[in-house]
Design a protein around this motif. Structure first.
Motif, PDB file in Angstrom:
ATOM      1  N   ASP A 100       0.862  -1.172   0.000  1.00 17.00           N
ATOM      2  CA  ASP A 100       0.000   0.000   0.000  1.00 17.00           C
ATOM      3  C   ASP A 100       0.902   1.225   0.000  1.00 17.00           C
ATOM      4  OD1 ASP A 100      -2.452   1.410   0.092  1.00 17.00           O
ATOM      5  OD2 ASP A 100      -2.245   1.669   2.254  1.00 17.00           O
ATOM      6  N   HIS A 104       4.147   1.212   3.283  1.00 15.49           N
ATOM      7  CA  HIS A 104       3.186   0.452   4.082  1.00 15.49           C
ATOM      8  C   HIS A 104       2.661  -0.758   3.315  1.00 15.49           C
ATOM      9  CE1 HIS A 104       3.133   4.333   6.184  1.00 15.49           C
ATOM     10  NE2 HIS A 104       2.607   3.697   7.227  1.00 15.49           N
ATOM     11  N   LEU A 106      -0.921  -3.564   3.520  1.00 17.10           N
ATOM     12  CA  LEU A 106      -2.164  -3.995   4.134  1.00 17.10           C
ATOM     13  C   LEU A 106      -2.037  -5.479   4.484  1.00 17.10           C
ATOM     14  CD1 LEU A 106      -4.802  -2.255   1.820  1.00 17.10           C
ATOM     15  CD2 LEU A 106      -4.071  -1.544   4.115  1.00 17.10           C
ATOM     16  N   VAL A 160      -7.417  -1.054  10.176  1.00 17.11           N
ATOM     17  CA  VAL A 160      -8.082  -0.332   9.088  1.00 17.11           C
ATOM     18  C   VAL A 160      -9.549  -0.722   8.988  1.00 17.11           C
ATOM     19  CG1 VAL A 160      -8.137   0.029   6.581  1.00 17.11           C
ATOM     20  CG2 VAL A 160      -5.948  -0.097   7.775  1.00 17.11           C
ATOM     21  N   ARG A 206      -2.975  -1.767   8.543  1.00 20.20           N
ATOM     22  CA  ARG A 206      -2.048  -1.068   7.652  1.00 20.20           C
ATOM     23  C   ARG A 206      -0.767  -0.828   8.439  1.00 20.20           C
ATOM     24  NH1 ARG A 206      -0.662   4.340   5.789  1.00 20.20           N
ATOM     25  NH2 ARG A 206      -0.224   4.270   3.536  1.00 20.20           N
TER      26      ARG A 206
END
Length: 315
Positions: A100, A104, A106, A160, A206
């Protein structure tokens, strides 16, 4: 329901249903009376099949995970208890990582995954933020419901979204972190009365990338710290939440209550915010010890200690 042997058909196979099963076998406290019916669910399909079976037979459903942070009453739980947990060896194909951006990823993990496994697995992938979970008992779903935390971190920090089953409509729904309304050791889900309408099936975090070697070193350090500072044996984790500006364990120790015992349960000599089942403890013993500690601490310090462990089932 007169059959001697009861089973549930799941896409993963046949799930045996146990009758009058002692719940002490499924809690880290090793306390709890019988469930009318109990089934173990290691996958999402198993959970859905178990809940559909309970709906067919008009049984109330209680879902538990790793059984930590939980005190089950001595008369047990009516209806069907679904134990949602899976060994780490069954999780490789249910653990998903998607980049992501550059910094980062997910990470999606099933609710039945052991929380300690999640800390080890993410740090091994060079993903930061969940190292503090390594060595903790319980599963991801329960940890999210309770907004579990330690060492300055908590489940809501990097959460998230989560996938839930609506047990009234059997629809799958998505909640955001904000809809969970997380606060210190509490969420909307934990505050809801049992039997709860919503069941956690999957959680997405995340996480930022970090140095893999440093993260794994941190995991090893925290695991060693827990072995030194927290008791082993039959306990449920922290009994009370920490009051603002202080620690429950410190207050209990300063009140001279370390080692205090009622029936088969005693305050740990190693960490005063842990209770130990010495082998014969009942839920009534634990409740009596909670009440006594609350009374003494309030008289001594003017602070009311609030239980962190969830108390369910019948007395």
């Amino acid at each position: 329901m007169n059959e001697r042997t009861v089973t549930i058909q799941s896409p993963t196979g046949i799930l045996p249903v146990k009758r009058n099963e002692p719940l002490s076998r499924y809690t880290t406290f090793r306390i709890g009376g019988p469930a009318d019916f109990l089934v173990r669910a290691a996958t999402r399909d198993d959970v859905l099949a178990a809940l559909a079976w309970a709906d067919q037979h008009q049984l109330p459903v209680t879902v538990i995970g790793g059984g930590s942070n939980l005190l089950v009453g001595d008369r047990g739980i009516r209806g069907l208890v679904v134990v949602v947990r899976a060994p780490s060896t069954q999780l490789d194909d249910q653990f998903r990582i998607e980049p992501d951006g550059q910094d980062h990823a997910l990470v999606t993990v099933p609710a039945q995954a052991p929380i300690s496994w999640l800390g080890h697995a993410t740090s091994a992938q060079g993903l930061a933020g969940l190292e503090w979970t390594a060595g903790l008992p319980g599963v991801v779903g329960g940890a999210v419901v309770n907004n579990a935390g330690a060492h300055g971190g908590e489940m809501a920090d990097y959460l998230v979204s989560l996938t839930l089953l609506d047990t009234e409509t059997f629809d799958l729904v998505q909640w955001t972190q904000a809809m969970l309304e997380p606060r210190y050791r509490m969420t909307t889900l934990k505050a809801a009365p049992r039997p709860r309408r919503w069941v956690v099936l999957e959680v997405t975090f995340r996480l930022p990338y970090g140095d893999r070697a440093e993260l794994q070193s941190r995991v090893a350090e925290l695991t060693r710290w827990r072995r030194v500072h927290q008791p082993t044996g039959a306990c449920a984790g922290s009994v009370f939440t920490n009051p603002p500006g202080t620690y429950a364990g410190y207050l209990i120790e300063q009140a001279g209550l370390k080692g205090l015992q009622i029936g088969g349960v005693k305050v740990s000599e190693r960490h005063a915010n842990f209770f130990i089942n010495t082998g014969t403890a009942t839920a009534a013993d634990v409740r009596a010890l909670i009440a006594m500690i609350q009374e003494v601490v309030q008289q001594r310090f003017g602070i009311v200690l609030v239980p962190e462990i969830e108390q369910i089932g019948e007395e």
